[in-house]
Scaffold this motif. Structure first.
Motif, PDB file in Angstrom:
ATOM      1  N   ASN A 121      29.104  28.014  63.324  1.00  0.00           N
ATOM      2  CA  ASN A 121      28.000  28.468  64.171  1.00  0.00           C
ATOM      3  C   ASN A 121      27.535  29.837  63.677  1.00  0.00           C
ATOM      4  O   ASN A 121      28.043  30.355  62.680  1.00  0.00           O
ATOM      5  CB  ASN A 121      28.410  28.483  65.648  1.00  0.00           C
ATOM      6  N   GLN A 122      26.591  30.418  64.401  1.00  0.00           N
ATOM      7  CA  GLN A 122      26.011  31.682  63.932  1.00  0.00           C
ATOM      8  C   GLN A 122      27.046  32.801  63.857  1.00  0.00           C
ATOM      9  O   GLN A 122      26.951  33.703  63.022  1.00  0.00           O
ATOM     10  CB  GLN A 122      24.871  32.097  64.869  1.00  0.00           C
ATOM     11  N   ALA A 123      28.054  32.718  64.743  1.00  0.00           N
ATOM     12  CA  ALA A 123      29.101  33.755  64.767  1.00  0.00           C
ATOM     13  C   ALA A 123      30.115  33.564  63.644  1.00  0.00           C
ATOM     14  O   ALA A 123      30.979  34.411  63.435  1.00  0.00           O
ATOM     15  CB  ALA A 123      29.816  33.725  66.110  1.00  0.00           C
ATOM     16  N   GLY A 124      30.008  32.445  62.925  1.00  0.00           N
ATOM     17  CA  GLY A 124      30.938  32.200  61.826  1.00  0.00           C
ATOM     18  C   GLY A 124      32.153  31.380  62.224  1.00  0.00           C
ATOM     19  O   GLY A 124      33.047  31.168  61.406  1.00  0.00           O
ATOM     20  N   ASP A 125      32.217  30.936  63.484  1.00  0.00           N
ATOM     21  CA  ASP A 125      33.355  30.101  63.899  1.00  0.00           C
ATOM     22  C   ASP A 125      33.192  28.710  63.299  1.00  0.00           C
ATOM     23  O   ASP A 125      32.130  28.096  63.421  1.00  0.00           O
ATOM     24  CB  ASP A 125      33.430  29.994  65.425  1.00  0.00           C
ATOM     25  N   ARG A 126      34.242  28.244  62.700  1.00  0.00           N
ATOM     26  CA  ARG A 126      34.173  26.973  61.976  1.00  0.00           C
ATOM     27  C   ARG A 126      34.600  25.811  62.865  1.00  0.00           C
ATOM     28  O   ARG A 126      35.648  25.862  63.512  1.00  0.00           O
ATOM     29  CB  ARG A 126      35.076  27.058  60.744  1.00  0.00           C
ATOM     30  N   TRP A 127      33.794  24.775  62.863  1.00  0.00           N
ATOM     31  CA  TRP A 127      34.124  23.551  63.600  1.00  0.00           C
ATOM     32  C   TRP A 127      34.482  22.484  62.574  1.00  0.00           C
ATOM     33  O   TRP A 127      33.682  22.142  61.720  1.00  0.00           O
ATOM     34  CB  TRP A 127      32.918  23.116  64.444  1.00  0.00           C
ATOM     35  N   VAL A 128      35.695  21.974  62.686  1.00  0.00           N
ATOM     36  CA  VAL A 128      36.162  20.941  61.757  1.00  0.00           C
ATOM     37  C   VAL A 128      36.526  19.708  62.566  1.00  0.00           C
ATOM     38  O   VAL A 128      37.364  19.781  63.475  1.00  0.00           O
ATOM     39  CB  VAL A 128      37.392  21.429  60.946  1.00  0.00           C
TER      40      VAL A 128
END
Lengths: 238, 180
Positions: free
Chosen positions: B85-92
């Motif tokens: 997401n924009q904050a850099g949190d990665r969704w896997v």
């Protein structure tokens, strides 16, 4: 006994070279590219084995130091120094490879999370051990105090191993060993490559320790020779 | 003792040769990897279309690459995602696990013009990841850096040991000669 074992270890050079060749083939040609991280994930096959080597190093330092404190035999002290020196190399590589992996994946070179911090502490323990030996005057007291540092240094190792589970921060969870989470454990292909690479680096570690041990022994022999030369010179003068 | 020292010097020279061979093999492996990676190139670009079913689950999406070519991809339960997401949190995750979340994430990327990389076969997407992280050439640079730096360190260490052993051997021979 220890000297005899070390003399027998020469075939390790051939064995570790062959195993490293196999590991490199598996890493770069055989194993498929991981879909989420791409090629950078292959750093794992280098990072984990050198991290294992650095932890193995501190265990050897600790065990040899304990044996030195118990038996007061020079060979255990030599083995501790040799292992510490190779261990600091492996520790430095662990930190470097981790930082280079973190840059594309985490977008930072370093973060103060638990696993990284405890690994850095292990590196500093090695450095402190070697600096102490370098700057403290030679003799039995230096060896005894260095051995105590070596024994205490191993306390950090289980903390590093369990750090990812204890604090659950950014570092990927454990993928090998008794505390590894079954869901995050490596798949069969990745597991095979990681195991092969770890075995290859373990043999390389043992070979480097063996070579360093021999150098250390030569240094001790040189000191003895210098003593013999000065004694014979004094006898000649009288 | 002298024979022991000579033996160590010989083995140190041998390990230098072995390490040089490792580096050569690494270079060969890199070349092979690059050539095999070029065999089936993934598509990178920005998301220009997201199609869902009545339940809001992703069914298809389209990507426009740098040349303006639009490619439409179908998905299946095993399609893997690694998106930030924009904050850099990665969704896997995979399509089968979170079928509606993938649509939401891709719409988010479409709105932000965030580029993605799609690994596919016959129009079916196998993995959908962030452009920057899936960028093969960038990743190879980091991979090369790890191996170059660390093998250089190994090599330097072996050179250091070899030099140290030579000095010791010379000194021991000199003193042996003195004693006679």
């Amino acid at each position: 006994m220890l000297n005899k074992v070390l003399d027998l270890l020469d075939p390790l050079l051939i064995l570790s070279a062959a195993l490293m060749g196999v590991a490199l083939y598996l890493i770069f040609i055989w194993v498929p590219t991981e879909t989420n991280q791409g090629a950078v994930q292959r750093i794992l096959y280098f990072h984990v084995p050198v991290a294992w080597g650095s932890m193995l190093g501190i265990f050897v330092v600790s065990g040899s130091s304990f044996m030195y404190l118990w038996k007061k035999t020079e060979k255990w002290d030599r083995l501790a120094v040799a292992s510490a020196e190779v261990g600091v190399i492996f520790g430095g590589m662990m930190l470097l490879s981790g930082m280079i992996w973190a840059r594309p994946v985490w977008a930072v070179w370093w973060t103060g999370e638990a696993k990284l911090t405890t690994a850095l502490i292990l590196f500093f323990i090695y450095v402190a051990y070697l600096m102490f030996r370098a700057y403290f005057p030679p003799g039995a007291q230096r060896q005894r105090l260095a051995a105590i540092i070596g024994v205490i240094g191993a306390v950090d190792t289980p903390i590093i191993y369990f750090a990812a589970n204890l604090w659950s921060q950014a570092h990927p969870p454990l993928i090998t060993g008794p505390a590894a989470d079954a869901e995050s454990a490596l798949g069969s292909d990745l597991g095979i490559v990681l195991t092969a690479s770890t075995v290859a680096f373990t043999f390389l570690f043992i070979y480097l320790v063996q070579t360093r041990y021999k150098i250390r022994k030569s240094e001790d022999d040189l000191v003895e020779l210098k003593r013999a030369v000065s004694t014979s010179a004094m006898t000649g003068a009288n | 003792m002298i024979s022991n020292v000579t033996n160590t010097v010989t083995t140190t020279r041998t390990i230098r040769f072995v390490l040089a061979a490792f580096i050569a093999l690494s270079a060969f492996a890199f070349a092979t990897q690059i050539s095999s990676a070029e065999h089936e190139p993934p598509v990178s670009g920005i998301v220009v279309g997201v199609e869902t079913d009545d339940n809001g689950n992703l069914t298809r999406f389209a990507v426009s690459d740098s040349t303006g070519t639009v490619t439409t991809f179908t998905i299946f339960d095993g399609t893997e995602y690694g998106l930030e997401n924009q904050a850099g949190d990665r969704w896997v995750s995979t399509q089968g696990e979170e079928p509606s979340e993938s649509a939401r994430r891709l719409r988010d990327h479409r709105e932000r013009f965030a580029p993605i990389t799609v690994v596919f076969e016959n129009g079916t997407a196998f993995s959908v990841v962030e452009r920057e992280q899936g960028k093969l050439e960038t990743n190879l640079g980091y991979l090369f850096a790890v191996f170059a730096v660390t093998w250089a360190l190994f090599f330097a260490y072996v050179l250091y040991m070899g030099r140290k052993q030579r000095v010791l051997q010379h000194e021991i021979a000199r003193l042996k000669g003195k004693i006679g």
